[in-house]
Enzyme design. Structure first.
Site, PDB file in Angstrom:
ATOM      1  N   GLU A   1      40.162  61.803  88.653  1.00 55.17           N
ATOM      2  CA  GLU A   1      39.840  63.179  89.419  1.00 55.17           C
ATOM      3  C   GLU A   1      38.686  62.579  90.983  1.00 55.17           C
ATOM      4  O   GLU A   1      37.990  61.582  91.325  1.00 55.17           O
ATOM      5  CB  GLU A   1      38.850  63.692  89.052  1.00 55.17           C
ATOM      6  CG  GLU A   1      39.457  64.807  87.336  1.00 55.17           C
ATOM      7  CD  GLU A   1      38.423  65.626  87.269  1.00 55.17           C
ATOM      8  OE1 GLU A   1      38.991  66.373  86.595  1.00 55.17           O
ATOM      9  OE2 GLU A   1      37.234  65.123  86.914  1.00 55.17           O
TER      10      GLU A   1
ATOM     11  N   GLU B   1      40.434  61.798  82.505  1.00 56.51           N
ATOM     12  CA  GLU B   1      40.355  61.902  83.552  1.00 56.51           C
ATOM     13  C   GLU B   1      40.627  60.999  84.405  1.00 56.51           C
ATOM     14  O   GLU B   1      39.871  60.072  84.988  1.00 56.51           O
ATOM     15  CB  GLU B   1      38.968  62.632  83.992  1.00 56.51           C
ATOM     16  CG  GLU B   1      38.177  63.483  82.666  1.00 56.51           C
ATOM     17  CD  GLU B   1      39.063  65.294  83.409  1.00 56.51           C
ATOM     18  OE1 GLU B   1      39.233  65.056  83.926  1.00 56.51           O
ATOM     19  OE2 GLU B   1      38.763  66.302  82.646  1.00 56.51           O
TER      20      GLU B   1
ATOM     21  N   ARG C   1      30.362  71.808  75.625  1.00 61.55           N
ATOM     22  CA  ARG C   1      31.756  72.612  75.307  1.00 61.55           C
ATOM     23  C   ARG C   1      32.320  72.499  74.273  1.00 61.55           C
ATOM     24  O   ARG C   1      31.763  71.462  72.945  1.00 61.55           O
ATOM     25  CB  ARG C   1      32.649  70.701  76.649  1.00 61.55           C
ATOM     26  CG  ARG C   1      32.731  70.327  78.158  1.00 61.55           C
ATOM     27  CD  ARG C   1      32.811  69.451  78.319  1.00 61.55           C
ATOM     28  NE  ARG C   1      34.184  69.154  78.676  1.00 61.55           N
ATOM     29  CZ  ARG C   1      35.498  69.587  79.209  1.00 61.55           C
ATOM     30  NH1 ARG C   1      34.688  70.387  80.447  1.00 61.55           N
ATOM     31  NH2 ARG C   1      36.728  68.947  79.279  1.00 61.55           N
TER      32      ARG C   1
ATOM     33  N   HIS D   1      44.206  63.644  89.809  1.00 63.99           N
ATOM     34  CA  HIS D   1      43.989  64.846  90.762  1.00 63.99           C
ATOM     35  C   HIS D   1      42.857  65.583  90.749  1.00 63.99           C
ATOM     36  O   HIS D   1      41.586  64.769  91.316  1.00 63.99           O
ATOM     37  CB  HIS D   1      44.713  65.886  89.436  1.00 63.99           C
ATOM     38  CG  HIS D   1      43.898  65.819  88.282  1.00 63.99           C
ATOM     39  ND1 HIS D   1      44.042  64.567  88.047  1.00 63.99           N
ATOM     40  CD2 HIS D   1      42.432  66.402  87.759  1.00 63.99           C
ATOM     41  CE1 HIS D   1      42.363  65.239  86.339  1.00 63.99           C
ATOM     42  NE2 HIS D   1      42.583  66.402  86.735  1.00 63.99           N
TER      43      HIS D   1
ATOM     44  N   LYS E   1      48.723  69.865  83.940  1.00 66.01           N
ATOM     45  CA  LYS E   1      47.084  69.678  83.359  1.00 66.01           C
ATOM     46  C   LYS E   1      47.038  68.507  82.180  1.00 66.01           C
ATOM     47  O   LYS E   1      46.998  67.051  82.517  1.00 66.01           O
ATOM     48  CB  LYS E   1      46.335  70.876  83.108  1.00 66.01           C
ATOM     49  CG  LYS E   1      44.746  69.974  82.607  1.00 66.01           C
ATOM     50  CD  LYS E   1      43.930  71.818  81.559  1.00 66.01           C
ATOM     51  CE  LYS E   1      43.177  71.114  81.468  1.00 66.01           C
ATOM     52  NZ  LYS E   1      42.211  73.156  80.838  1.00 66.01           N
TER      53      LYS E   1
ATOM     54  N   CYS F   1      33.369  72.287  85.272  1.00 72.87           N
ATOM     55  CA  CYS F   1      34.347  71.619  85.839  1.00 72.87           C
ATOM     56  C   CYS F   1      35.201  72.347  85.839  1.00 72.87           C
ATOM     57  O   CYS F   1      35.850  72.048  84.173  1.00 72.87           O
ATOM     58  CB  CYS F   1      33.293  70.292  85.374  1.00 72.87           C
ATOM     59  SG  CYS F   1      32.181  69.928  84.175  1.00 72.87           S
ATOM     60  N   SER F   2      36.320  71.822  86.779  1.00 74.63           N
ATOM     61  CA  SER F   2      37.506  72.261  85.925  1.00 74.63           C
ATOM     62  C   SER F   2      38.470  71.634  87.169  1.00 74.63           C
ATOM     63  O   SER F   2      38.247  71.315  88.374  1.00 74.63           O
ATOM     64  CB  SER F   2      37.747  73.765  86.103  1.00 74.63           C
ATOM     65  OG  SER F   2      39.162  74.036  85.699  1.00 74.63           O
TER      66      SER F   2
ATOM     67  N   LYS G   1      37.933  71.643  72.376  1.00 72.55           N
ATOM     68  CA  LYS G   1      38.070  71.159  74.767  1.00 72.55           C
ATOM     69  C   LYS G   1      39.210  69.778  73.888  1.00 72.55           C
ATOM     70  O   LYS G   1      38.438  68.993  72.850  1.00 72.55           O
ATOM     71  CB  LYS G   1      36.745  71.236  75.408  1.00 72.55           C
ATOM     72  CG  LYS G   1      36.284  71.988  75.830  1.00 72.55           C
ATOM     73  CD  LYS G   1      36.865  72.711  76.318  1.00 72.55           C
ATOM     74  CE  LYS G   1      37.162  72.243  79.086  1.00 72.55           C
ATOM     75  NZ  LYS G   1      37.937  73.342  78.495  1.00 72.55           N
TER      76      LYS G   1
ATOM     77  N   HIS H   1      46.105  64.470  82.404  1.00 70.66           N
ATOM     78  CA  HIS H   1      45.028  63.810  81.666  1.00 70.66           C
ATOM     79  C   HIS H   1      45.133  62.871  80.445  1.00 70.66           C
ATOM     80  O   HIS H   1      44.649  62.642  79.784  1.00 70.66           O
ATOM     81  CB  HIS H   1      43.991  65.256  80.981  1.00 70.66           C
ATOM     82  CG  HIS H   1      43.717  65.861  82.451  1.00 70.66           C
ATOM     83  ND1 HIS H   1      43.826  66.616  82.504  1.00 70.66           N
ATOM     84  CD2 HIS H   1      41.958  66.002  82.257  1.00 70.66           C
ATOM     85  CE1 HIS H   1      42.988  67.544  83.451  1.00 70.66           C
ATOM     86  NE2 HIS H   1      41.659  67.041  83.684  1.00 70.66           N
TER      87      HIS H   1
END
Length: 227
Positions: free
Chosen positions: A148, A146, A70, A51, A36, A86-87, A74, A40
């Site tokens: 994605e 991010e 959030r 990803h 992760k 969101c994940s 974070k 990022h």
């Protein structure tokens, strides 16, 4: 991969950086796995690292949408308001399974429990509707960002909430009008929202919301919206 000092970051969030995300190409074909953390880092994103992710929009039976803010712990987009959850699906057998996006839906069930404390049995993977995919890129700060392909998942259910304060600073259910007010506050800089939530809210969300009992018309499993 670049070395980034994470000493100043939240310990619980740093542990999560070791999770293995699913690396994909621009057509969402799996090409590998990476932490992760590495997924990022803007430095890797600029080289094309992409990803798989998901965004859950959970509505109660009054048709109100559950939002979260959030937590400040974070690493990406701290303190921002966003959709329910969101994940990322992880590079593990159960979450890699692609038929009917079942792996992604299992990941959503897992994260709804981890972030919001929703009991696993309250939202089953088969109750999570997969609509479409969105490909976007956004920087959080000078280091993190991010990139994605985001599976859009919709759930309509009343649930029990027990949020983890390390993940979530606050949460609320909003009507369409209340969300519109929130978006206006974000536009004026009063509050911050996540870039993916902004994109989805401005593009698709209100039309889905009008048709929560007829979502089948919005299913586009072949398409990836490039935002």
């Amino acid at each position: 991969m670049p070395e980034i000092n994470t000493d100043h970051l939240d310990e619980q969030q740093v542990q999560l950086l070791a999770e293995m995300c699913i690396l994909i190409d621009e057509d969402d074909n799996k090409i590998g796995a990476e932490t992760k953390k590495n997924c990022h880092l803007n430095e890797n994103i600029e080289k094309g690292l992409l990803h798989r992710a998901f965004s859950v929009f959970l509505f109660n039976t009054e048709n109100k949408l559950l939002l979260q803010q959030r937590s400040d712990a974070k690493i990406t987009f701290p303190g921002c308001f966003t959709n329910t959850c969101c994940s990322h699906p992880l590079s593990s057998p159960g979450e890699l399974e692609e038929k009917d996006a079942i792996g992604v839906r299992r990941a959503a069930q897992r994260r709804l429990k981890a972030e919001l404390g929703i009991p696993m049995e309250e939202v089953l993977p088969e109750e999570i509707n997969y609509l479409t995919r969105i490909h976007y890129k956004a920087q959080s700060d000078g280091i993190w960002g991010e990139h994605e392909i985001d599976y859009i998942l919709v759930v309509k259910k009343n649930v029990t909430l027990d949020p983890d304060p390390n993940e979530i600073k606050s949460y609320c259910y909003v009507s369409k009008e209340e969300l519109q007010e929130l978006l206006e506050k974000a536009a004026s800089g009063e509050i911050k929202i996540t870039p993916w939530f902004k994109i989805i809210a401005e593009t698709f969300l209100f039309e889905w919301w009008e048709n929560l009992n007829h979502l089948n018309q919005f299913i586009e499993h072949e398409k990836i919206h490039r935002m």
